[in-house]
Design an enzyme around this catalytic site. Structure first.
Site, PDB file in Angstrom:
ATOM      1  N   HIS A  25      86.769 -28.582   2.731  1.00 15.95           N
ATOM      2  CA  HIS A  25      85.771 -28.751   3.799  1.00 15.95           C
ATOM      3  C   HIS A  25      85.565 -30.223   4.195  1.00 15.95           C
ATOM      4  CE1 HIS A  25      81.820 -29.117   1.178  1.00 15.95           C
ATOM      5  NE2 HIS A  25      82.797 -29.868   0.712  1.00 15.95           N
ATOM      6  N   ASN A  36      80.215 -26.808  18.644  1.00 14.17           N
ATOM      7  CA  ASN A  36      80.226 -25.580  17.859  1.00 14.17           C
ATOM      8  C   ASN A  36      79.434 -25.753  16.581  1.00 14.17           C
ATOM      9  OD1 ASN A  36      81.291 -23.055  18.315  1.00 14.17           O
ATOM     10  ND2 ASN A  36      83.370 -23.851  18.428  1.00 14.17           N
ATOM     11  N   ASP A  45      97.056 -39.417  -5.366  1.00 14.99           N
ATOM     12  CA  ASP A  45      96.603 -39.118  -4.013  1.00 14.99           C
ATOM     13  C   ASP A  45      97.141 -37.735  -3.641  1.00 14.99           C
ATOM     14  OD1 ASP A  45      96.193 -38.851  -1.317  1.00 14.99           O
ATOM     15  OD2 ASP A  45      97.112 -40.774  -0.762  1.00 14.99           O
ATOM     16  N   MET A  46      96.236 -36.782  -3.459  1.00 20.94           N
ATOM     17  CA  MET A  46      96.659 -35.391  -3.220  1.00 20.94           C
ATOM     18  C   MET A  46      97.440 -35.228  -1.918  1.00 20.94           C
ATOM     19  SD  MET A  46      92.913 -33.826  -2.532  1.00 20.94           S
ATOM     20  CE  MET A  46      91.887 -34.305  -1.140  1.00 20.94           C
ATOM     21  N   MET A  68      90.676 -25.580  -6.159  1.00 18.46           N
ATOM     22  CA  MET A  68      90.019 -26.645  -5.378  1.00 18.46           C
ATOM     23  C   MET A  68      88.639 -26.165  -4.940  1.00 18.46           C
ATOM     24  SD  MET A  68      93.108 -28.212  -3.105  1.00 18.46           S
ATOM     25  CE  MET A  68      93.740 -26.693  -2.452  1.00 18.46           C
ATOM     26  N   LYS A  69      87.614 -26.819  -5.456  1.00 20.60           N
ATOM     27  CA  LYS A  69      86.244 -26.415  -5.118  1.00 20.60           C
ATOM     28  C   LYS A  69      85.594 -27.525  -4.291  1.00 20.60           C
ATOM     29  CE  LYS A  69      81.843 -25.700  -7.528  1.00 20.60           C
ATOM     30  NZ  LYS A  69      81.436 -27.068  -7.922  1.00 20.60           N
TER      31      LYS A  69
HETATM   32  C1  LIG Z   1      83.517 -33.027  -2.724  1.00 22.64           C
HETATM   33  S1  LIG Z   1      84.296 -33.768  -4.071  1.00 22.64           S
HETATM   34  C2  LIG Z   1      84.783 -32.453  -5.089  1.00 22.64           C
HETATM   35  C3  LIG Z   1      83.641 -31.731  -5.679  1.00 22.64           C
HETATM   36  C4  LIG Z   1      83.962 -31.077  -6.987  1.00 22.64           C
HETATM   37  N1  LIG Z   1      85.151 -30.263  -6.925  1.00 22.64           N
HETATM   38  C5  LIG Z   1      82.775 -30.230  -7.409  1.00 22.64           C
HETATM   39  O1  LIG Z   1      82.900 -29.041  -7.485  1.00 22.64           O
HETATM   40  O2  LIG Z   1      81.722 -30.803  -7.645  1.00 22.64           O
HETATM   41  C6  LIG Z   1      85.829 -34.279  -3.381  1.00 22.64           C
HETATM   42  C7  LIG Z   1      86.709 -35.003  -4.385  1.00 22.64           C
HETATM   43  O3  LIG Z   1      87.971 -35.236  -3.777  1.00 22.64           O
HETATM   44  C8  LIG Z   1      88.417 -36.492  -4.228  1.00 22.64           C
HETATM   45  N2  LIG Z   1      89.427 -37.018  -3.311  1.00 22.64           N
HETATM   46  C9  LIG Z   1      89.250 -37.531  -2.074  1.00 22.64           C
HETATM   47  N3  LIG Z   1      90.426 -37.926  -1.546  1.00 22.64           N
HETATM   48  C10 LIG Z   1      91.368 -37.644  -2.486  1.00 22.64           C
HETATM   49  C11 LIG Z   1      92.782 -37.839  -2.525  1.00 22.64           C
HETATM   50  N4  LIG Z   1      93.427 -38.367  -1.477  1.00 22.64           N
HETATM   51  N5  LIG Z   1      93.448 -37.459  -3.627  1.00 22.64           N
HETATM   52  C12 LIG Z   1      92.782 -36.903  -4.684  1.00 22.64           C
HETATM   53  N6  LIG Z   1      91.441 -36.686  -4.699  1.00 22.64           N
HETATM   54  C13 LIG Z   1      90.740 -37.067  -3.618  1.00 22.64           C
HETATM   55  C14 LIG Z   1      87.150 -37.325  -4.209  1.00 22.64           C
HETATM   56  O4  LIG Z   1      87.293 -38.487  -5.000  1.00 22.64           O
HETATM   57  C15 LIG Z   1      86.131 -36.349  -4.766  1.00 22.64           C
HETATM   58  O5  LIG Z   1      86.020 -36.445  -6.161  1.00 22.64           O
END
Ligand SMILES: C[S@@+](CC[C@H](N)C(=O)[O-])C[C@H]1O[C@@H](n2cnc3c(N)ncnc32)[C@H](O)[C@@H]1O
Length: 251
Positions: A187, A82, A169-170, A182-183
């Site tokens: 995804h 897909n 850790d989210m 959350m931006k």
């Molecule tokens: C794609 S980035 C976010 C981009 C940001 N919001 C922006 O607009 O530029 C994803 C973020 O999620 C964080 N992340 C990944 N796993 C996570 C977790 N288990 N708990 C908290 N944050 C996490 C990563 O460290 C990273 O900073």
């Protein structure tokens, strides 16, 4: 002489969506050849061509005709197909050049949405080093922001007025807030992981709280315009880098 690669208008300050999409296309251009290589290896182009000009093929129909067997279970190749097919469909000139056969399309679902108005005092955001949150709190100093990310990311985060950095850790828990923004987070993750994260958000917002998600919205039908091509480029990037990651439709 004007070429199709030259920008069609002056861009000053903030980029508009189409310009941003065009820049993203250039930056992620290698995904086109990766997707095309995969489509060739899976025989997708031949299967669509064999369907004839009037064939309407779903990804599941194409997957059923694929000779390739994978160890990833039956769902994974369909999901990947897909994503690959949407991406190739959004490059219509390529499809037109390569295919003499039918059109492939996705199942449509009806969905509704409603607008909401929010008043935020405490805003939690998963936002890497806090730049997005800094933009918000500098314009609206009455909002107190919590930038939440993994410890090794928070370690490198600069100090911004009105932004507190919190490590964690989210998937375990997220800090409380009137709103959680959350931006570009969901995804990266599978549906199951998103549900887990969203449940953690729901636990810590008040009754009238809000979870605000900023993501690209994948259209149901691929179109050959920069914003759609950009979304499907990102979709393929998510597929290749994050198991279960994808751009989602509004539904
Ligand atoms: C794609 S980035 C976010 C981009 C940001 N919001 C922006 O607009 O530029 C994803 C973020 O999620 C964080 N992340 C990944 N796993 C996570 C977790 N288990 N708990 C908290 N944050 C996490 C990563 O460290 C990273 O900073």
């Amino acid at each position: 002489m004007a070429s199709s690669l030259e920008p069609h208008r002056e861009v000053s300050g903030e980029m508009d969506n189409e310009t941003h999409a065009f820049v993203a296309q250039l930056a992620m251009g290698s995904f086109l050849s990766m997707a095309l290589k995969t489509a060739c290896e899976l025989g997708i182009l031949e299967i669509i061509a064999k369907g004839g000009p009037d064939a309407k093929l779903y990804a599941t129909d194409i997957a059923a005709k694929m000779p390739t067997k994978t160890n990833a279970g039956s769902f994974a190749p369909i999901l990947a197909l897909n994503q690959d097919k949407n991406f190739l469909d959004s490059w219509s000139h390529l499809k037109d050049a390569v295919l003499e056969g039918g059109t492939a399309f996705n199942r449509a679902h009806d969905g509704t949405s409603r607008n909401c108005c929010i008043l935020i005092r405490d805003l939690t955001a998963s936002s890497s080093v806090g730049i997005t949150l800094h933009h918000i709190t500098s314009k609206y100093p009455n909002i107190k922001g919590i930038n939440f990310d993994l410890p090794h990311v928070i370690q490198c985060a600069p100090t911004y007025p009105g932004v507190e950095h919190v490590a964690g850790d989210m998937f375990e828990s997220v800090p409380e807030g009137d709103a959680i923004f959350m931006k570009g987070i969901l995804h990266n993750w599978s549906d199951e992981q998103c549900v887990r994260l969203l449940k953690n958000c729901y636990k810590v917002i008040p009754e009238n709280g809000k979870v605000i998600v900023a993501e690209f919205v994948a259209p149901l039908m691929p179109e050959s315009i920069p914003s759609v091509k950009g979304t499907f480029l990102l979709d393929v990037q998510m597929m290749t880098q994050f198991p279960g990651g994808k751009e989602r439709t509004k539904e």
